[in-house]
Design a protein around this motif. Structure first.
Motif, PDB file in Angstrom:
ATOM      1  N   ALA A  21       0.837  -1.212   0.000  1.00 26.19           N
ATOM      2  CA  ALA A  21       0.000   0.000   0.000  1.00 26.19           C
ATOM      3  C   ALA A  21       0.864   1.252   0.000  1.00 26.19           C
ATOM      4  O   ALA A  21       1.897   1.305   0.686  1.00 26.19           O
ATOM      5  CB  ALA A  21      -0.895  -0.010   1.236  1.00 26.19           C
ATOM      6  N   TRP A  22       0.491   2.240  -0.787  1.00 25.79           N
ATOM      7  CA  TRP A  22       1.191   3.529  -0.934  1.00 25.79           C
ATOM      8  C   TRP A  22       2.473   3.415  -1.743  1.00 25.79           C
ATOM      9  O   TRP A  22       3.092   4.403  -2.081  1.00 25.79           O
ATOM     10  CB  TRP A  22       1.518   4.175   0.423  1.00 25.79           C
ATOM     11  CG  TRP A  22       0.336   4.791   1.083  1.00 25.79           C
ATOM     12  CD1 TRP A  22      -0.419   4.244   2.074  1.00 25.79           C
ATOM     13  CD2 TRP A  22      -0.252   6.076   0.786  1.00 25.79           C
ATOM     14  NE1 TRP A  22      -1.451   5.106   2.415  1.00 25.79           N
ATOM     15  CE2 TRP A  22      -1.352   6.235   1.648  1.00 25.79           C
ATOM     16  CE3 TRP A  22       0.066   7.104  -0.113  1.00 25.79           C
ATOM     17  CZ2 TRP A  22      -2.157   7.376   1.628  1.00 25.79           C
ATOM     18  CZ3 TRP A  22      -0.726   8.233  -0.131  1.00 25.79           C
ATOM     19  CH2 TRP A  22      -1.827   8.359   0.740  1.00 25.79           C
ATOM     20  N   ILE A  23       2.948   2.189  -2.009  1.00 23.05           N
ATOM     21  CA  ILE A  23       4.259   2.014  -2.638  1.00 23.05           C
ATOM     22  C   ILE A  23       4.136   1.418  -4.034  1.00 23.05           C
ATOM     23  O   ILE A  23       4.817   1.865  -4.968  1.00 23.05           O
ATOM     24  CB  ILE A  23       5.144   1.085  -1.757  1.00 23.05           C
ATOM     25  CG1 ILE A  23       5.410   1.750  -0.411  1.00 23.05           C
ATOM     26  CG2 ILE A  23       6.441   0.711  -2.478  1.00 23.05           C
ATOM     27  CD1 ILE A  23       6.094   0.865   0.602  1.00 23.05           C
ATOM     28  N   ARG A 230       4.138  -5.305  10.651  1.00 23.99           N
ATOM     29  CA  ARG A 230       5.587  -5.299  10.812  1.00 23.99           C
ATOM     30  C   ARG A 230       6.158  -4.075  10.102  1.00 23.99           C
ATOM     31  O   ARG A 230       5.805  -3.785   8.967  1.00 23.99           O
ATOM     32  CB  ARG A 230       6.210  -6.584  10.238  1.00 23.99           C
ATOM     33  CG  ARG A 230       7.708  -6.691  10.565  1.00 23.99           C
ATOM     34  CD  ARG A 230       8.316  -8.000  10.062  1.00 23.99           C
ATOM     35  NE  ARG A 230       7.645  -9.195  10.532  1.00 23.99           N
ATOM     36  CZ  ARG A 230       7.746  -9.690  11.760  1.00 23.99           C
ATOM     37  NH1 ARG A 230       8.532  -9.091  12.639  1.00 23.99           N
ATOM     38  NH2 ARG A 230       7.077 -10.779  12.100  1.00 23.99           N
ATOM     39  N   ASN A 231       7.050  -3.364  10.804  1.00 30.93           N
ATOM     40  CA  ASN A 231       7.669  -2.183  10.218  1.00 30.93           C
ATOM     41  C   ASN A 231       9.082  -1.988  10.745  1.00 30.93           C
ATOM     42  O   ASN A 231       9.513  -2.694  11.658  1.00 30.93           O
ATOM     43  CB  ASN A 231       6.770  -0.948  10.403  1.00 30.93           C
ATOM     44  CG  ASN A 231       6.407  -0.668  11.849  1.00 30.93           C
ATOM     45  OD1 ASN A 231       6.964   0.216  12.481  1.00 30.93           O
ATOM     46  ND2 ASN A 231       5.467  -1.426  12.410  1.00 30.93           N
ATOM     47  N   LEU A 261       1.498   5.891   7.081  1.00 28.49           N
ATOM     48  CA  LEU A 261       2.091   5.202   5.922  1.00 28.49           C
ATOM     49  C   LEU A 261       2.471   6.249   4.870  1.00 28.49           C
ATOM     50  O   LEU A 261       3.565   6.225   4.312  1.00 28.49           O
ATOM     51  CB  LEU A 261       1.121   4.182   5.311  1.00 28.49           C
ATOM     52  CG  LEU A 261       0.693   3.008   6.181  1.00 28.49           C
ATOM     53  CD1 LEU A 261      -0.159   2.026   5.376  1.00 28.49           C
ATOM     54  CD2 LEU A 261       1.895   2.280   6.757  1.00 28.49           C
ATOM     55  N   ARG A 262       1.550   7.181   4.622  1.00 26.09           N
ATOM     56  CA  ARG A 262       1.850   8.249   3.658  1.00 26.09           C
ATOM     57  C   ARG A 262       3.062   9.071   4.112  1.00 26.09           C
ATOM     58  O   ARG A 262       3.944   9.395   3.324  1.00 26.09           O
ATOM     59  CB  ARG A 262       0.634   9.168   3.487  1.00 26.09           C
ATOM     60  CG  ARG A 262       0.843  10.201   2.393  1.00 26.09           C
ATOM     61  CD  ARG A 262      -0.203  11.301   2.401  1.00 26.09           C
ATOM     62  NE  ARG A 262      -0.238  12.058   3.648  1.00 26.09           N
ATOM     63  CZ  ARG A 262       0.701  12.925   4.056  1.00 26.09           C
ATOM     64  NH1 ARG A 262       1.763  13.138   3.298  1.00 26.09           N
ATOM     65  NH2 ARG A 262       0.589  13.552   5.206  1.00 26.09           N
ATOM     66  N   LYS A 263       3.099   9.379   5.412  1.00 24.34           N
ATOM     67  CA  LYS A 263       4.218  10.177   5.939  1.00 24.34           C
ATOM     68  C   LYS A 263       5.550   9.478   5.715  1.00 24.34           C
ATOM     69  O   LYS A 263       6.576  10.116   5.504  1.00 24.34           O
ATOM     70  CB  LYS A 263       4.017  10.464   7.435  1.00 24.34           C
ATOM     71  CG  LYS A 263       2.947  11.514   7.702  1.00 24.34           C
ATOM     72  CD  LYS A 263       2.745  11.710   9.196  1.00 24.34           C
ATOM     73  CE  LYS A 263       1.568  12.641   9.463  1.00 24.34           C
ATOM     74  NZ  LYS A 263       1.134  12.584  10.866  1.00 24.34           N
ATOM     75  N   LEU A 276       6.692   0.364   6.692  1.00 21.13           N
ATOM     76  CA  LEU A 276       6.424  -1.073   6.648  1.00 21.13           C
ATOM     77  C   LEU A 276       7.588  -1.798   5.969  1.00 21.13           C
ATOM     78  O   LEU A 276       8.114  -1.325   4.960  1.00 21.13           O
ATOM     79  CB  LEU A 276       5.125  -1.348   5.887  1.00 21.13           C
ATOM     80  CG  LEU A 276       3.849  -0.737   6.468  1.00 21.13           C
ATOM     81  CD1 LEU A 276       2.629  -1.139   5.639  1.00 21.13           C
ATOM     82  CD2 LEU A 276       3.643  -1.113   7.927  1.00 21.13           C
ATOM     83  N   CYS A 277       7.991  -2.926   6.527  1.00 20.36           N
ATOM     84  CA  CYS A 277       9.021  -3.739   5.864  1.00 20.36           C
ATOM     85  C   CYS A 277       9.031  -5.134   6.463  1.00 20.36           C
ATOM     86  O   CYS A 277       8.550  -5.344   7.582  1.00 20.36           O
ATOM     87  CB  CYS A 277      10.395  -3.112   5.966  1.00 20.36           C
ATOM     88  SG  CYS A 277      11.295  -3.595   7.410  1.00 20.36           S
ATOM     89  N   GLY A 278       9.560  -6.082   5.707  1.00 23.36           N
ATOM     90  CA  GLY A 278       9.595  -7.459   6.155  1.00 23.36           C
ATOM     91  C   GLY A 278      10.810  -7.742   7.027  1.00 23.36           C
ATOM     92  O   GLY A 278      11.758  -6.944   7.097  1.00 23.36           O
ATOM     93  N   ALA A 279      10.794  -8.912   7.652  1.00 23.80           N
ATOM     94  CA  ALA A 279      11.848  -9.296   8.591  1.00 23.80           C
ATOM     95  C   ALA A 279      13.186  -9.586   7.894  1.00 23.80           C
ATOM     96  O   ALA A 279      14.201  -9.738   8.553  1.00 23.80           O
ATOM     97  CB  ALA A 279      11.400 -10.515   9.393  1.00 23.80           C
TER      98      ALA A 279
END
Ligand code: TUI
Length: 308
Positions: A21-23, A230-231, A261-263, A276-279
């Motif tokens: 989302a947003w990306i 997760r972020n 998220l937008r920020k 947001l990002c994965g492990a």
């Protein structure tokens, strides 16, 4: 590497880009599709006019198949479900809910349907509702997550359904692809690796955070809202975690995180953004074109699997 997923989607490599989302917009999606994978435009909670524009833009940037991810908690989900039909999008992935009520209409219109699930139970229900494939997403993923790990979830979903399964969560190189195939998956969905690509349209601060992240630099917030995410570990996300532990209310949490998220994506706002990002972020150390990410991942996987 031909599988039922390359067949189903008419792509060269069995890799889907995550519906971030947003990306995930037209530039990123078309770059992944042009690289032989399946690019995806994320609906998130974006306005329909913007999404129509992004779909049409992607059609000018690639003649390869691309898809749209529908985040089912979005107030625009119904409209987006219709938009993909009107725009004759090749395939749909869904997240954060059960897409059963849309599946007949999508299938009647020739759209391939690939729900994201985090449980075996939902995978079974999705197959019964007519899903063409299933994305089994482990808790290593970025964003909204379930409880089970990729290693545990994927083989159980593979055993439970007969449609092809795509593994997601913690996959960022050929070792992850090879491991997924050993678990019975016939494709992978990759998100975080594409955050460190040339074509992704995110604030440079976000990219830098991903590249600099160590193995322990991710955190899950929002447990008690029912939507754990997760972020990347930042002062802000650590503050959110403390806030939850100290009994802050979900309403207050919502107030602090609204628009975050937008920020992160647009402003690179480290004080108030949720990145947001994965492990697997700790393993990602360079930025390269999407086509190279895809090609390098599969040449490494093919060597490991001794396919050539
Ligand atoms: O959806 C995702 N990842 C996401 S969505 C998102 S936007 C968001 N922002 C703030 C809060 C919540 C969402 C960011 N990342 N991944 C796919 C996924 N789907 N993971 C888990 C699920 C899921 C969860 C519950 C699928 C179905 C489900 O319920 C099924 C039912 O029976 O209702």
């Amino acid at each position: 590497m031909k599988t039922r997923i390359t067949e189903l989607l008419g792509i060269e490599y069995p890799i889907l880009q995550g519906g971030m989302a947003w990306i995930a917009e037209s530039t990123l999606a078309s770059a992944v599709s042009n690289g032989g994978g399946a690019g995806i435009i994320a609906g998130g909670s974006a306005p329909i006019d913007y999404l129509r524009e992004q779909i049409r833009k992607a059609k000018t940037l690639t003649d390869k198949p691309f898809g749209v991810n529908i985040m089912l908690m979005s107030p625009n989900a119904d409209d987006l479900a219709q938009l993909v039909v009107d725009e004759k999008v090749a395939f749909v992935t869904t997240g954060a809910g059960n897409p059963a009520k849309y599946i007949n209409s999508w299938k009647e219109n020739g759209i391939k349907v690939i729900p994201v699930v985090s449980t075996v139970n939902l995978a079974r229900r999705m197959e019964r509702s007519g899903a063409d494939a299933i994305i089994a997403e482990g808790t290593e993923s970025g964003g909204h997550i379930g409880d089970n790990t990729t290693m545990c979830l994927v083989p159980q979903v593979v055993d439970a359904v007969s449609v092809p399964v795509i593994a997601a969560g913690g996959i960022a190189d050929g070792r992850g692809v090879a491991a997924s195939f050993m678990l019975g998956a016939e494709g992978v969905q990759v998100g975080t690796r594409f955050l460190a690509s040339d074509e992704v349209q995110i604030n440079p601060v976000y990219k830098e955070l991903v590249i600099k992240a160590k193995d322990t630099d991710h955190i899950v917030t929002g447990f008690y809202t029912g939507h754990p995410c997760r972020n990347i570990k930042t002062k802000f996300s650590k503050k959110l975690q403390t806030f939850e532990r100290d009994g802050g209310t979900p309403e207050e949490f919502e107030k602090i995180t609204i628009g975050s998220l937008r920020k992160a994506v647009q402003d690179g706002n480290i004080e108030e953004g949720t990145f947001l990002c994965g492990a697997i972020a700790g393993m990602i150390n360079d930025v390269k074109p999407c086509a190279d990410i895809v090609k390098d991942m599969f040449s490494q996987a093919e060597k490991l699997l001794k396919l050539n």
